[in-house]
Design an enzyme around this catalytic site. Structure first.
Site, PDB file in Angstrom:
ATOM      1  N   TYR A  35       0.826  -1.206   0.000  1.00 26.71           N
ATOM      2  CA  TYR A  35       0.000   0.000   0.000  1.00 26.71           C
ATOM      3  C   TYR A  35       0.863   1.260   0.000  1.00 26.71           C
ATOM      4  O   TYR A  35       2.083   1.189   0.173  1.00 26.71           O
ATOM      5  CB  TYR A  35      -0.953  -0.015   1.196  1.00 26.71           C
ATOM      6  CG  TYR A  35      -0.315   0.315   2.531  1.00 26.71           C
ATOM      7  CD1 TYR A  35       0.524  -0.595   3.166  1.00 26.71           C
ATOM      8  CD2 TYR A  35      -0.540   1.540   3.151  1.00 26.71           C
ATOM      9  CE1 TYR A  35       1.110  -0.286   4.393  1.00 26.71           C
ATOM     10  CE2 TYR A  35       0.038   1.857   4.377  1.00 26.71           C
ATOM     11  CZ  TYR A  35       0.864   0.935   4.986  1.00 26.71           C
ATOM     12  OH  TYR A  35       1.454   1.243   6.191  1.00 26.71           O
ATOM     13  N   LYS A 150       6.412  -1.870   1.989  1.00 29.34           N
ATOM     14  CA  LYS A 150       5.214  -1.270   2.596  1.00 29.34           C
ATOM     15  C   LYS A 150       4.073  -2.270   2.456  1.00 29.34           C
ATOM     16  O   LYS A 150       3.172  -2.134   1.616  1.00 29.34           O
ATOM     17  CB  LYS A 150       4.905   0.098   1.960  1.00 29.34           C
ATOM     18  CG  LYS A 150       4.082   0.981   2.896  1.00 29.34           C
ATOM     19  CD  LYS A 150       4.173   2.428   2.513  1.00 29.34           C
ATOM     20  CE  LYS A 150       3.139   3.291   3.227  1.00 29.34           C
ATOM     21  NZ  LYS A 150       3.258   3.404   4.664  1.00 29.34           N
ATOM     22  N   GLU A 182      13.062   2.707  13.880  1.00 27.58           N
ATOM     23  CA  GLU A 182      11.981   3.589  13.414  1.00 27.58           C
ATOM     24  C   GLU A 182      10.839   3.519  14.417  1.00 27.58           C
ATOM     25  O   GLU A 182      10.929   2.811  15.420  1.00 27.58           O
ATOM     26  CB  GLU A 182      11.510   3.194  12.003  1.00 27.58           C
ATOM     27  CG  GLU A 182      10.900   1.811  11.882  1.00 27.58           C
ATOM     28  CD  GLU A 182      10.311   1.529  10.487  1.00 27.58           C
ATOM     29  OE1 GLU A 182      10.128   2.453   9.692  1.00 27.58           O
ATOM     30  OE2 GLU A 182      10.019   0.348  10.220  1.00 27.58           O
ATOM     31  N   LEU A 206      11.168   1.284   6.951  1.00 25.62           N
ATOM     32  CA  LEU A 206      10.527   1.727   5.715  1.00 25.62           C
ATOM     33  C   LEU A 206      11.263   2.970   5.198  1.00 25.62           C
ATOM     34  O   LEU A 206      11.528   3.886   5.978  1.00 25.62           O
ATOM     35  CB  LEU A 206       9.059   2.072   5.996  1.00 25.62           C
ATOM     36  CG  LEU A 206       8.261   2.355   4.726  1.00 25.62           C
ATOM     37  CD1 LEU A 206       7.894   1.039   4.044  1.00 25.62           C
ATOM     38  CD2 LEU A 206       7.011   3.139   5.034  1.00 25.62           C
TER      39      LEU A 206
HETATM   40  C1  LIG Z   1       6.668   1.609   9.716  1.00 21.54           C
HETATM   41  C2  LIG Z   1       6.685   2.949   9.069  1.00 21.54           C
HETATM   42  N1  LIG Z   1       7.837   3.621   8.976  1.00 21.54           N
HETATM   43  C3  LIG Z   1       7.898   4.856   8.426  1.00 21.54           C
HETATM   44  C4  LIG Z   1       6.762   5.470   7.925  1.00 21.54           C
HETATM   45  C5  LIG Z   1       6.850   6.859   7.310  1.00 21.54           C
HETATM   46  O1  LIG Z   1       6.770   6.802   5.907  1.00 21.54           O
HETATM   47  P1  LIG Z   1       6.242   8.044   5.053  1.00 21.54           P
HETATM   48  O2  LIG Z   1       7.060   9.217   5.468  1.00 21.54           O
HETATM   49  O3  LIG Z   1       6.513   7.646   3.656  1.00 21.54           O
HETATM   50  O4  LIG Z   1       4.801   8.221   5.370  1.00 21.54           O
HETATM   51  C6  LIG Z   1       5.535   4.799   7.984  1.00 21.54           C
HETATM   52  C7  LIG Z   1       4.317   5.433   7.450  1.00 21.54           C
HETATM   53  O5  LIG Z   1       3.236   4.928   7.545  1.00 21.54           O
HETATM   54  C8  LIG Z   1       5.496   3.504   8.565  1.00 21.54           C
HETATM   55  O6  LIG Z   1       4.331   2.824   8.639  1.00 21.54           O
END
Ligand SMILES: Cc1ncc(COP(=O)(O)O)c(C=O)c1O
Length: 290
Positions: A35, A150, A182, A206
């Site tokens: 997603y 993701k 994270e 991610l």
């Molecule tokens: C596990 C995880 N890490 C980092 C992020 C941040 O990613 P982004 O800045 O692309 O929203 C998300 C966003 O949903 C996430 O679920």
């Protein structure tokens, strides 16, 4: 003009109540899908190319082909957000491996993906309250080893976030082998000796779109930035801690495991970079459509 309830499913725009998929969909049975969440400000999609690139690399990582070209995606997603241009939106995109004739773990040789997208309003009052600072706890990362994908398999993330919420905290900062990687739904930054530090991209986290933009803005502002592992001790000793995501932007963590971070207020560098971030959004809002 599309009605506000319209969602996109497999080539059609439909009212939400008419959007139906099979109970044999592999996304439903196995969480076999990926997603994206893409913000839109003033009807303009934020960092669309970066989100589409990440979508396609998540698809490749689970052995799926891109479901449509970038310009086809842009067309679909712009049609979804345009009727809502007066408010900030987050667009949810999900692609699964579709459904077979039975439940079978084996990847099918042939498949028709399920492609879904919808948008919902970003609550600006929640951003205002985040800007006052959030509380976080550290937890062991119980998730799998492919966190760069993701994936819609979010049970680990959800249960970790719930543990934080049970302790009246907004986020959990995850630890793996003594290093902070994270948040349960966000990327991690610390400020230490006036340097901005974030863990390098790896299978442990991610590759956040907001993370990359924050680094870009900080570098442009002359801030010393390094991509480096953050030990648990460095996390506890940090002058500032930030967590970033597309819909929550840059969250200043003012309390970690019940201890104040820095002076217990959002830090000076956070103020500077979050101002830059807001300016970047405003520029996008004011841009003319192509
Ligand atoms: C596990 C995880 N890490 C980092 C992020 C941040 O990613 P982004 O800045 O692309 O929203 C998300 C966003 O949903 C996430 O679920």
């Amino acid at each position: 003009m599309l009605s506000k309830l319209d969602v996109y499913l497999n080539g059609k725009f439909l009212p939400l109540a008419e959007a139906k998929i099979s109970v044999l969909d592999r996304g439903f049975l196995f969480a076999d899908g990926v997603y994206e969440v893409i913000p839109a400000y003033g009807g303009k999609l934020f960092r669309l190319q970066q989100h589409l690139d990440r979508l396609n690399s998540s698809l490749a990582a689970i052995r799926m082909e891109p479901v449509m070209s970038d310009s086809q995606w842009a067309d679909v997603l712009n049609k979804l957000v345009e009727p809502h241009a007066q408010s900030d939106q987050s667009v949810y995109v999900q692609v699964t491996r579709g459904s077979g004739s039975s439940r079978d773990h084996q990847l099918p040789d042939d498949y028709t993906p399920t492609t879904f997208a919808m948008c919902q309003t970003i609550a600006t009052n929640s951003l205002d309250s985040i800007a006052k600072g959030i509380h976080a706890i550290t937890l062991d990362d119980i998730r799998w080893d492919w966190c760069h994908i993701k994936s819609v398999a979010l049970l680990g993330n959800i249960l970790l976030k719930q543990q934080a919420s049970d302790q009246h905290c907004t986020e959990a900062i995850l630890l793996r082998d003594g290093f902070a990687t994270e948040g349960s739904a966000s990327n991690l930054f610390i400020v230490s000796n006036e340097q901005l530090i974030t863990p390098p991209k790896s299978h442990n986290l991610l590759p956040g779109i907001t993370r990359d933009l924050v680094l870009e803005l900080a570098i442009k502002d002359g801030v010393r930035c390094i991509e480096q592992e953050i030990s648990e001790q460095q996390l506890f000793d940090a002058d500032e801690i930030w967590l970033t995501s597309s819909t929550k932007e840059i969250m200043p963590v003012i309390e970690l495991n019940r201890q104040a971070v820095g002076n217990g207020q959002p830090g000076k560098l956070w103020e500077k970079i979050s101002t830059r971030y807001s300016q970047f959004k405003t520029q996008l809002r004011n841009q003319q459509h192509d």
